[in-house]
Design a protein around this motif. Sequence first.
Motif, PDB file in Angstrom:
ATOM      1  N   HIS A  33       0.862  -0.860  -0.202  1.00 33.32           N
ATOM      2  CA  HIS A  33      -0.344   0.257  -0.003  1.00 33.32           C
ATOM      3  C   HIS A  33       0.842   0.834   0.044  1.00 33.32           C
ATOM      4  O   HIS A  33       2.181   1.513   0.628  1.00 33.32           O
ATOM      5  N   SER A 115      -5.966   5.268  -3.799  1.00 33.89           N
ATOM      6  CA  SER A 115      -5.225   4.355  -4.986  1.00 33.89           C
ATOM      7  C   SER A 115      -3.724   5.453  -6.269  1.00 33.89           C
ATOM      8  O   SER A 115      -4.271   6.431  -6.946  1.00 33.89           O
ATOM      9  N   PRO A 126      -3.275   0.468  -3.885  1.00 38.53           N
ATOM     10  CA  PRO A 126      -4.245   1.436  -2.861  1.00 38.53           C
ATOM     11  C   PRO A 126      -3.401   1.667  -2.067  1.00 38.53           C
ATOM     12  O   PRO A 126      -2.149   1.768  -1.772  1.00 38.53           O
TER      13      PRO A 126
END
Length: 148
Positions: A33, A115, A126
């Motif tokens: 992420h 994102s 993301p």
Amino acid sequence: MTKIHVAIAILYKDGKFLCQLRDDIPNIRYPGHWALFGGHIEPGETPEVAVVRELKEEISYAAPSRSISLFCCDVEGDVVRHVFYSQLSADVKDLVLLEGWDMKLLTPDDIRAGSCYSQKAGNIRPLGLPHQRILLNFIDSLATVNMN
């Protein structure tokens, strides 16, 4: 419950925000992420000292400590994030990524969308939810200041 204290930095330049694409390994929080740079506060260390140390360790950025200000403390479960902000005084191309998979200046639209594409990962990744929330709160605070 023992709280984990971390210091993280919102670094901004030209209306964009520097984020790290975290390594895609399962034993870390928010693997794969986008997130803010920073990390654990060591025993006996202040959050201010920790954030400066983490930026040096993660991207070889010697942030002038007088230019870093506290934005907020964000509590999520067992994590207390001491969130600092500063204008990024270096070009991203001059930073050396020493921890993580990728780094990039994200636009407010990227942050709102949750994102962003990573050249190194070769796909859209993301944002970590707490990092997105913190950045959106910061962007909102800038809009409020600019309107007054």
